[in-house]
Design a protein around this motif. Structure first.
Motif, short mmCIF file in Angstrom:
data_model
loop_
_atom_site.label_atom_id
_atom_site.label_comp_id
_atom_site.label_asym_id
_atom_site.label_seq_id
_atom_site.Cartn_x
_atom_site.Cartn_y
_atom_site.Cartn_z
N GLU A 359 -2.84 57.65 -7.68
CA GLU A 359 -1.88 58.75 -7.79
C GLU A 359 -2.63 60.09 -7.78
N PRO A 360 -2.09 61.08 -7.10
CA PRO A 360 -2.71 62.40 -7.19
C PRO A 360 -2.46 63.01 -8.57
N GLN A 361 -3.32 63.97 -8.96
CA GLN A 361 -3.07 64.65 -10.23
C GLN A 361 -2.06 65.75 -10.00
N LYS A 364 -2.06 69.44 -12.11
CA LYS A 364 -2.84 70.62 -11.73
C LYS A 364 -2.18 71.40 -10.59
N ARG A 365 -1.20 70.80 -9.95
CA ARG A 365 -0.46 71.48 -8.88
C ARG A 365 0.91 71.98 -9.37
N TYR A 368 4.01 68.32 -12.23
CA TYR A 368 4.16 67.28 -13.25
C TYR A 368 4.12 67.95 -14.61
N THR A 370 3.11 68.93 -18.30
CA THR A 370 1.80 68.83 -18.95
C THR A 370 1.90 68.15 -20.30
N LEU A 371 3.10 67.98 -20.80
CA LEU A 371 3.30 67.34 -22.09
C LEU A 371 3.89 65.96 -21.84
N SER A 372 3.32 64.94 -22.52
CA SER A 372 3.73 63.56 -22.24
C SER A 372 5.07 63.23 -22.86
N GLN A 373 6.13 63.76 -22.34
CA GLN A 373 7.44 63.38 -22.85
C GLN A 373 8.32 62.88 -21.71
N MET A 383 7.24 60.60 -7.44
CA MET A 383 6.20 59.58 -7.64
C MET A 383 6.50 58.34 -6.80
N ASP C 54 -8.63 62.22 -6.74
CA ASP C 54 -8.04 63.55 -6.91
C ASP C 54 -8.26 64.11 -8.32
N TRP C 55 -8.93 63.36 -9.15
CA TRP C 55 -9.05 63.71 -10.56
C TRP C 55 -10.48 64.04 -10.94
N THR C 120 1.11 63.76 -26.21
CA THR C 120 -0.24 64.20 -25.81
C THR C 120 -0.14 65.37 -24.85
N LYS C 124 -3.45 70.29 -20.30
CA LYS C 124 -3.17 71.71 -20.55
C LYS C 124 -3.53 71.99 -22.00
N ARG C 126 -3.42 73.08 -25.58
CA ARG C 126 -2.23 73.22 -26.40
C ARG C 126 -2.56 72.65 -27.77
N ARG C 287 7.61 50.88 -13.18
CA ARG C 287 6.20 50.77 -13.57
C ARG C 287 5.82 51.90 -14.52
N GLN C 293 -2.02 52.75 -10.42
CA GLN C 293 -3.23 53.00 -9.62
C GLN C 293 -3.60 51.76 -8.80
#
Lengths: 427, 427, 427
Positions: A359-361, A364-365, A368, A370-373, A383, C54-55, C120, C124, C126, C287, C293
Motif C-alpha cells: 500500500e502507498p503511504q 503523507k499525501r 488518509y 493521520t489519527l487511527s480512528q 484503498m 513508498d514508506w 495512535t 503526524k 500530536r 481486510r 501488504q
C-alpha cells in the motif's frame, strides 16, 4: 445528466405523423429532420434489388391516401386519420366489395378493442386494412369502396450514418431504426434518444473512441449495412447498442448479446445496477430487433440493448396505443441517462495498475487520516481500487469486485493518477 | 418408440430360473439364450488364473443341488426352490449339525422378514445358506443335514460380445452383467433391455457409430474385458452406458461418470429431462456397478448409467423380493425408451453451422410467415437453432441453450440443411 | 492436539503490561521474551529513515510516564495504570490547561462508557489522552497539569524472525504483530499462538517445508520485511497466514487472500469446515491486517487469515475491554488447534495417483470384506480416495470431492502407499 427530455419529446411530436416504412418518402422526411439536428449525418441510397447476404433490397413503397368508404362515400376507415390503418407495403387497390369479401383484408385485435394493430407484408404482395375491434363491429353488410393509392416501384432504401471521430480508431456502435409509422415507444423513442446522444457526444469533444451511429430500417437495413461494413465493424467495434424502446417510464430492461459477455453487456449491467433499483433481464431467446443480425454467427458484434419497457412485453406494443401519452419526457430522459452513462463508462473503462509495491503511504499525501480512528467509506473505496488495480482487471471489474459504482470511481482514479500512485495500462 | 416391453418381459421370465454367478454353467446357458436372440454375439472363454490388472480369473463354480434337511430328511431350505438360498461360490459340504453350530452359516434379514438375502463369497472359500427371517424362526434345536453339491474347479469365465459396425470406427459402448441368480431389476432387466437395444440397432441399419455391446460378470468381467481392450476403447469409445436396474416402473435415475462431463453424461441428462418430469441424480460417490472400473483413473472411459430405481436404493435390492412382480413390461419399456433416445441423440449429435451471414430470408423459402403477426413456437425454435449454430456448439448444447428437446430439433435441422441454410461441421 | 492453552495464557499475562508501539523499548522487551521461548529467533534492527517501497521507518518512540493531574497534583488519568491512556506516538508535553482547552486532546467512546479507546498518531506529530467516558464526565472546569514524558528520536524499528528449516526450500510463512499496548485478542493472542506453533513445529522435526515466522509491527513492519525479502518470498512461499485475533472463544473466522484461491485459502477453508460447526467468512474488502501488504498487487503472496473473533467485528476491539478476560486459555487453544491443523494439512498435501488400472483387489490384501454385505464408511472412504487419486488432484481436492476430512485421509493414504496401491506424484 444533461436534460434532454423535453426537446426529445418535441422531436417525437414532430416525427409522429410521418408514415414510415422500410423505404419511401416517410423515411426520407424523417432522415432529413434528423439531419437538421445532426448536420454531419450522411443519408445513403441503396437501390432496389441490391443484394445483401441472403436478402435483397425490396421495391420502394409510397402511399398518398387510403380509405374504406361506405355507399354514401363516407370514409369509415381513413389512412389520413391514422397511418396504422393500412397494412404496410399494401399494393394499390380500388374496388367495391361487400363486407363478407372485405373481411379477409381486415385486421383487428379482439383482446384490445380500442387498439388499431400494426401489420406489414413486406415480402409478399398483399393489401389490407387495420382497425380497432370497435370500428370493426360497426361495419354492416353493405357494399364498401376500398381504395389504396400506393405504389411499389424500383427505388431506394435509405439510411442515415453519422461518424463522430475520436482519438482511437476503435468504435462504439449505435443503431436505431426509422421504419415504423406512428408509434412512440417502439419507434420514435429510438431515433430521438439516439439523436440526443449524438448531440451530447459531439458536445463533449475529445472523445476516446470513434462513434458510428446509424438510423436504418429494421432487419433489411441492418443486413444491408452489415453487408457493406462488416469487416470494419468486426475489426474496430468494441461495443454497441441497439437503441429501441427507450421512451416510456415504467421499467428498465436489458437484452444481452448472443453470449452475454461482451464489454457492452458488462457496461450495461453495471450501469443499470446503479441507475435503478431493479431492471428486467431478458434472454437472447427473447430477442427481436437488430441484435438478431449483429449477434448472428459469423457477425458476432459486441452489441446488446438497454431499454425501458421491452418490445413485445407491454400491452400497447405494435398498436395505436403505443403513442405519445405512453412515451413521456421523463421516460425519454431515463433512456438517455442510462445509455449516456453506459457510453461514459465505456469511454473511461481501462486497465489500471498501482505504481508501488505494498500500500502507498497515503497519509503523507493528505489522502488518509493521520489519527487511527474510524475511516469513512471514501477511504475504503480508494484503498479498494488500489488493492485490485493489478493491471489485469478493467475498471468495470474493479468496481464490481469492490462493490462501487464505476462512474463514482472516476474522480478517485484521477486523484490517484495525479498523485503518481496509479497508471493506465495499454494492451 | 418401438414396443419391446412384452417381449423383454418374456425373455426375463425365461432367464429367471437360471442360477448365474461369476462363472459356471448358468452364465453359459444365459449367454446361449441371448445368442439365440442376437446371432452375431460371440461367447468368449477366459481360463481360470488369467491375470487382469490386479486381479485374476477365479475358479469356475457350479452347483447342482443344496439343501438343509431335518431329521426326517424333509428339505427345510431347498436350492431347487430358490437359488438365492445358497451363498454364491459356496464350497461343497455334506454334514449333520445342530442348529447352534449351523447358525454361523445362515444369513437372513430381520428388517425384511419375508426376504431371502443375496450373499456371495467369491474370493474366500466359505459356504452358507440364505433364508428369510420367517424361515429362520421356524428352525428348532435339532440335528440338520446340510448338503451343498457344488464344485470349484479350474475352468473359464464367459462373456458375450457383439460388435454392430457403423460408418465410423468411433464406438458407443454398452455393458451389462449376467452374474446374478434369480433377481429381476438388479440383473435381468439389464441383459434383456440390452438385447432389445441391440436388436433395435441392428434393425436401424446404416449406423453412424460402431456399437460394442458386452454381457459380462460384474467387476471381474469388466476388469478382464478392459485388460483385453483398453487401448481400443480409449481410442474409439466416444460414449457408453452401464445398463443395469432398468426394469421397474417407479423412478428414473442417473449415475454420472467420474467427472460427469462426458458426451454420455450430457446425452443422458438431456434425454432424461425431456423423457420424465423428474429423475434422481446420484453422485459418483454412490457408484456401485462397472463404472467403478470404466471410470477409474487411467481408464477414464466416457461411461455413465441411466437407470430406473438404482441398485442399493430400493428396499427389494439384493433379495428375493427383487422379482418379476417388481419388474414390469412397462418398466422395461421405459428403460428401453430412455436408453434408445440417448443412443439416437448421440448418433445424431453434431456440430452445425449456418451457411449465410445474418439471418437468412426464410420467407422466400416458405419457412416464415409473410404477414408480420404473432409467430408460433416452431418458427422461434428454428430461428434459435440458426442463431446458435455457430460451428462451436454441438446439437446438445444448442438444444440446451435454446430450451428445446434435441430430438425434436432433428427434423428442423434436416429441413434447414435441405434448404442450404445449415451444414454439419466435421472436426 | 497438543495442549498449549494454559502456557499460552501465562505468556499473554507476562506480556500484558508492556507498552508496545511501532518502535521502542516495549517492542524489544516483547521480542526478548519471545526469544527466551524460541532461542533461534533473530531480532533485527532497522534504522529510522530506512526506505521501504513508498514508506520509511519512523522515529523511535519511547515513553516513561504520562498523566493528567488536578490542581492538588492528584493523577486523574495515569499512564502507569493503563498504557492505553496515551495516544500512541504522543510527543512530550508539560503544560497547565483548563478543561476547555484540554478537551481537544481527549478521546473517549460515548457508546462504551467503561472503555478506554486505543488511538495512535504515528505519522503526524500530536499528543493526546484516551479515557473512558465515565472518567471524562468527572473532569471539572479547573486547571489541569498535563505531562507526557516521551521521546521521538532517531533509533530503530525491531522485528523478530525465525527460520525453521525443512527438507524443501519451499516455505510456509507465518506473520504476527507486536505493536499494540495492553490488548489481548487483537495483539497478544497473535504472538503467543505463533510462539506455540513455532515450538510445536520445532518439536515435530523432519518437516517437509521450511517455516518462516516473523514478529513485526503491523503495516510498517510487513512493508519493511517485504522490502528486504520479497523476491525470496515470491519464489519460495507456497502458503502463509497472518496470525491475529486467535484468542477469544466466541467464533471462528476466515479472511481470504485477495483472490481467495491459494493453497492457504484452500487449507484454511477445508480445516475450518471440519473443525467447527460454522465459521464466519469475510471478504477481502473487510481486510485490515498485514494481508493488506502481503496480497497487494505485485506482491501477491498466498496468505490468508484464520481467526477467532475478527478485528473490527467485536465490541471490545481496540479498547481496554479487549483484555485477558476476553481471551481465554480455551480460546487460545482453539486458535492453536485450527492453525496447527492447517499447517499439518499443508505439510501432507500432495498429488496422489493409483498404481494399477481398475480398482485393485483389496480383498486379497485384507482391505476389503470377503463377504458381499453392507460395507462400512471406512471402506467407501478408501475406495473413494483410490477413485479420485488420478495424479491431477491434490489431497485437499480429493477430500473435498469425496466429502472426507483430509486429515482423516492421511492414515488411509499411508496404508494404501504401504500396500503398493498409491504413490505420490511430484510436480
Amino acid at each position: 445528466m444533461k436534460k434532454y427530455g423535453n426537446i426529445m419529446y418535441r422531436w417525437a411530436q414532430d416525427l409522429w405523423p410521418i408514415c414510415r416504412s422500410l423505404t419511401g418518402e416517410g423515411v426520407r422526411i424523417t432522415l432529413n429532420y434528423i439531419q437538421n439536428l445532426l448536420p454531419e449525418l450522411v443519408i445513403h441510397d441503396v437501390p432496389t434489388g441490391t443484394k445483401a447476404f441472403d436478402w435483397e433490397v425490396p421495391l420502394e413503397w409510397n402511399i398518398t391516401d387510403a380509405y374504406i368508404a361506405d355507399e354514401f362515400n363516407t370514409r369509415i376507415i381513413d389512412f389520413q386519420k391514422n397511418n396504422l390503418h393500412i397494412v404496410g407495403y399494401s399494393i394499390p387497390v380500388d374496388k367495391w366489395m361487400y363486407l363478407e369479401e372485405l373481411e379477409q383484408y381486415l385486421f383487428s385485435l379482439p383482446q384490445y378493442p380500442d387498439a388499431i394493430p400494426y401489420v406489414t407484408s413486406y415480402y409478399k404482395k398483399r393489401w389490407g386494412f387495420c382497425l380497432s375491434q370497435q370500428q370493426r363491429k360497426q361495419l354492416t353488410n353493405q357494399n364498401y369502396h376500398v381504395v389504396i393509392n400506393s405504389s411499389l416501384k424500383h427505388g431506394v432504401l435509405n439510411y442515415g450514418e453519422l461518424i463522430i471521430p475520436g482519438r482511437s480508431k476503435q468504435e462504439i456502435f449505435l443503431s436505431t431504426y426509422i421504419c415504423h409509422p406512428s408509434m412512440a415507444n417502439n419507434e420514435l423513442s429510438g431515433p430521438v434518444v439516439t439523436t440526443a446522444l449524438a448531440q451530447w457526444l459531439e458536445g463533449l469533444g475529445n472523445l476516446r473512441y470513434t462513434y458510428r451511429i446509424i438510423f436504418i430500417p429494421e432487419t433489411i437495413g441492418s443486413i444491408v449495412y452489415l453487408s457493406r461494413h462488416l469487416s470494419t465493424l468486426k475489426k474496430n467495434c468494441i461495443a454497441g447498442f441497439v437503441i429501441t424502446c427507450v421512451g416510456d417510464d415504467r421499467a428498465y430492461s436489458y437484452m444481452p448479446s448472443r453470449h452475454g459477455h461482451t464489454l457492452a453487456d458488462r457496461a450495461a449491467k453495471h450501469v443499470l445496477k446503479y441507475h435503478t433499483a431493479n431492471y428486467d433481464t431478458y434472454s437472447f431467446l427473447e430477442r427481436g430487433s437488430d441484435e438478431r443480425q449483429y449477434c448472428s454467427p459469423g457477425v458476432d458484434l459486441p452489441v446488446c440493448s438497454i431499454m425501458r419497457s421491452k418490445y413485445g412485453e407491454y400491452p400497447e406494443y405494435h398498436t395505436s396505443l403505443d403513442d405519445l401519452k405512453l412515451v413521456t419526457s421523463e421516460g425519454l430522459q431515463g433512456g438517455f441517462d442510462v445509455l449516456s452513462k453506459a457510453l461514459m463508462l465505456i469511454e473511461n473503462n481501462a486497465y489500471y495498475k498501482t505504481k508501488c509495491l505494498c500500500e502507498p503511504q497515503l497519509g503523507k499525501r493528505g489522502l488518509y487520516p493521520t489519527l487511527s480512528q474510524k475511516r469513512d467509506k471514501d477511504i475504503y473505496d480508494m484503498m479498494n481500487i488500489l488493492a485490485y488495480a493489478d493491471g489485469e482487471k478493467d475498471l468495470i471489474e474493479i468496481a464490481e469486485i469492490t462493490k462501487q459504482n464505476a462512474l463514482d470511481c472516476l474522480p478517485i482514479i484521477e486523484k490517484l493518477i495525479h498523485a503518481g500512485l496509479l497508471e493506465e495500462i495499454k494492451y
